[in-house]
Design a protein around this motif. Structure first.
Motif, mmCIF file in Angstrom:
data_model
loop_
_atom_site.group_PDB
_atom_site.id
_atom_site.type_symbol
_atom_site.label_atom_id
_atom_site.label_comp_id
_atom_site.label_asym_id
_atom_site.label_seq_id
_atom_site.Cartn_x
_atom_site.Cartn_y
_atom_site.Cartn_z
ATOM 1 N N ILE A 109 88.104 64.784 75.752
ATOM 2 C CA ILE A 109 89.292 64.955 74.919
ATOM 3 C C ILE A 109 88.888 65.616 73.606
ATOM 4 O O ILE A 109 87.925 65.214 72.962
ATOM 5 C CB ILE A 109 89.975 63.601 74.641
ATOM 6 C CG1 ILE A 109 90.391 62.934 75.951
ATOM 7 C CG2 ILE A 109 91.187 63.794 73.730
ATOM 8 C CD1 ILE A 109 91.398 63.713 76.753
ATOM 9 N N PHE A 137 94.070 66.760 73.472
ATOM 10 C CA PHE A 137 94.296 67.438 74.750
ATOM 11 C C PHE A 137 93.017 67.443 75.572
ATOM 12 O O PHE A 137 91.899 67.265 75.048
ATOM 13 C CB PHE A 137 94.801 68.865 74.526
ATOM 14 C CG PHE A 137 93.850 69.734 73.747
ATOM 15 C CD1 PHE A 137 92.923 70.547 74.388
ATOM 16 C CD2 PHE A 137 93.889 69.749 72.356
ATOM 17 C CE1 PHE A 137 92.051 71.336 73.674
ATOM 18 C CE2 PHE A 137 93.013 70.544 71.629
ATOM 19 C CZ PHE A 137 92.092 71.347 72.287
ATOM 20 N N ASP A 138 93.208 67.661 76.871
ATOM 21 C CA ASP A 138 92.087 67.741 77.801
ATOM 22 C C ASP A 138 91.323 69.044 77.555
ATOM 23 O O ASP A 138 91.906 70.134 77.542
ATOM 24 C CB ASP A 138 92.602 67.701 79.246
ATOM 25 C CG ASP A 138 91.483 67.560 80.262
ATOM 26 O OD1 ASP A 138 90.630 68.466 80.330
ATOM 27 O OD2 ASP A 138 91.463 66.549 80.978
ATOM 28 N N THR A 145 97.614 65.026 75.574
ATOM 29 C CA THR A 145 97.566 63.615 75.904
ATOM 30 C C THR A 145 97.890 62.810 74.654
ATOM 31 O O THR A 145 97.632 63.261 73.530
ATOM 32 C CB THR A 145 96.176 63.221 76.452
ATOM 33 O OG1 THR A 145 96.183 61.841 76.808
ATOM 34 C CG2 THR A 145 95.089 63.473 75.431
ATOM 35 N N ASN A 146 98.469 61.647 74.846
ATOM 36 C CA ASN A 146 98.916 60.836 73.704
ATOM 37 C C ASN A 146 97.858 59.772 73.395
ATOM 38 O O ASN A 146 97.871 58.672 73.955
ATOM 39 C CB ASN A 146 100.270 60.188 74.018
ATOM 40 C CG ASN A 146 101.378 61.222 74.121
ATOM 41 O OD1 ASN A 146 101.884 61.726 73.138
ATOM 42 N ND2 ASN A 146 101.734 61.566 75.352
ATOM 43 N N CYS A 147 96.940 60.131 72.550
ATOM 44 C CA CYS A 147 95.892 59.202 72.131
ATOM 45 C C CYS A 147 95.319 59.688 70.809
ATOM 46 O O CYS A 147 95.732 60.730 70.283
ATOM 47 C CB CYS A 147 94.790 59.106 73.188
ATOM 48 S SG CYS A 147 93.701 60.549 73.259
ATOM 49 N N ARG A 159 105.971 61.476 71.739
ATOM 50 C CA ARG A 159 105.304 61.544 73.041
ATOM 51 C C ARG A 159 105.173 63.007 73.429
ATOM 52 O O ARG A 159 106.144 63.667 73.797
ATOM 53 C CB ARG A 159 106.092 60.778 74.105
ATOM 54 C CG ARG A 159 106.473 59.350 73.732
ATOM 55 C CD ARG A 159 105.291 58.533 73.279
ATOM 56 N NE ARG A 159 104.302 58.368 74.332
ATOM 57 C CZ ARG A 159 103.111 57.787 74.135
ATOM 58 N NH1 ARG A 159 102.769 57.387 72.919
ATOM 59 N NH2 ARG A 159 102.285 57.647 75.143
ATOM 60 N N THR A 161 104.032 66.233 75.583
ATOM 61 C CA THR A 161 103.817 66.630 76.968
ATOM 62 C C THR A 161 103.599 68.136 77.039
ATOM 63 O O THR A 161 103.972 68.874 76.115
ATOM 64 C CB THR A 161 105.011 66.240 77.856
ATOM 65 O OG1 THR A 161 106.199 66.876 77.354
ATOM 66 C CG2 THR A 161 105.215 64.730 77.879
#
Length: 411
Positions: A109, A137-138, A145-147, A159, A161
């Protein structure tokens, strides 16, 4: 030069016989080494293509990039003067900075922070709008990604996407992609339009339409005249709305955008929609200098990707085949055995050690033939006055004498 032995036989000199054997016997080990190297490179080629490439073709964790956009003939509401100003030049400075420690130890990430500062060219110290967000993001796909504290203007409840700042890493296709819009906090399709050149680089052009969307509820009230309403309507509570038409030019080899165009329109409206006022209207485009810089970065990244995906594997296959061919030629080809070294005579010279045969009868008197040895041929020829003397033989060793004497003598 050949040596001349007894009886006129010729043989190669000792120096040739001494070096022939190492040349023959060294070919096979060298061939085996070359075959091993060839097999190594043939194994390395698919390893680099299908494993190493997947490990290195990723978005960087540490990224620092500054991009400037410009919009001429723009309109915005100056809160300091409480006036709507038109025909001004707005500049936007976007800064992207990677946070290498924010991914919580997950190196798959990447976490990037982005800040955009829009300001009037004549008043650079008074920003018109400031927007900041953090995305995670990856690194291999570019999907959000949500972290890791992802947020928009401090709102951690969003959120995200789809995609954010980057397109699919090194795999951009001529199709639509879902992209998250940071202003309206919604995902909208980024549609493929055409193939265009940007400073000599072939790019894919994508467009995204953001419909009129409420982005904020303002606590302040504005006079009715500013909203285009009759003066007796009094002050009105308003909300902020935004609509945009975004265009991105992307390098398909890397997924890096090399040019942006953001046609935005921000307004405030009353709840019933009858009163409205333009807050900002601009057509921001990446300046030419930064476009060239992004094109150079895309070309450099594409070269690195091609190295691990194409050039190194192809070179490994070619080099491996060449080494296998040369090694097989050295290892499998047959060579004549080295000539046996002639035995050494008791007098220290090389020659035939077999016992001399019966004496050959002498011929008629007359001039004798020159001797085979250079020393005898140099002596003057004298007519023979009597029967020729028997030829002197070289002294034999004790072993040869016992062998010639027979079994009786040995007892």
């Amino acid at each position: 030069m050949l040596e001349v032995g007894p009886g006129g036989s010729a043989r190669p000199p000792p120096a040739v016989r001494a070096t022939a054997a190492p040349e023959v016997f060294m070919r096979r080990p060298v061939g085996l080494v070359l075959i091993g190297l060839g097999a190594f490179f043939l194994t390395l080629a698919p390893l680099v293509r299908f494993y190493v490439a997947d490990q290195v073709v990723v978005a960087p964790l540490n990224r620092y990039q500054v991009t400037n956009l410009e919009s001429k003939g723009s309109t915005y509401f100056d809160e300091a003067d409480l006036k709507l100003k038109t025909g001004v030049t707005l500049l936007a400075k976007n800064t992207v900075r990677g946070d290498v420690r924010a991914n919580e130890g997950n190196d798959d990430i990447a976490v990037w922070d982005s800040t955009t500062n829009i300001y009037n060219q004549d008043k650079p110290d008074k920003p018109v709008q400031i927007q900041g967000y953090r995305i995670a993001f990856d690194r291999r796909t570019g999907v959000l990604t949500n972290c890791c504290g992802a947020n928009v203007d401090g709102d951690n409840g969003v959120r995200m996407t789809g995609y954010g700042l980057l397109f699919p890493i090194a795999n951009v296709q001529k199709k639509d992609y879902p992209f998250y819009d940071m202003t309206t906090k919604q995902t909208a399709p980024m549609q493929f339009n055409a193939v265009e050149k940007v400073h000599g680089l072939t790019t894919y052009r994508f467009t995204q339409t953001i419909p009129l969307t409420k982005t904020a509820a303002l606590d302040a009230k504005l006079p009715a005249k500013m909203l285009g309403l009759p003066g007796d309507a009094g002050s009105q509570k308003v909300d902020r709305y935004t609509e945009a038409y975004n265009t991105v030019w992307v390098d398909p080899r890397t997924g890096i955008p090399v040019k942006h165009r953001e046609n935005i329109r921000s307004t405030v409206r009353t709840a019933d929609g009858r009163g409205s006022m333009i807050v900002a209207q601009a057509d921001l485009i990446t300046i030419d200098r930064d476009q060239k810089g992004l094109v150079d970065m895309a070309n450099s990244t594409a070269l690195q990707i091609d190295m691990v995906r194409s050039y190194i594997p192809a070179a490994g296959v070619l080099l491996g085949l060449i080494l296998l061919f040369v090694g097989g030629h050295f290892g499998m080809s047959r060579r004549e055995a080295p000539p046996l070294e002639a035995p050494r005579r008791p007098d220290g010279k090389f020659g035939d050690m077999t016992s001399p045969g019966p004496r050959r009868p002498s011929g008629p008197p007359g001039p004798s033939k020159p001797s085979a040895t250079p020393t005898e041929s140099a002596a003057p020829v004298v007519p023979s006055a009597g029967p020729p003397e028997p030829r002197r033989t070289a002294p034999r060793s004790q072993r040869q004498q016992r062998k010639a004497a027979g079994p009786a003598k040995r007892r």
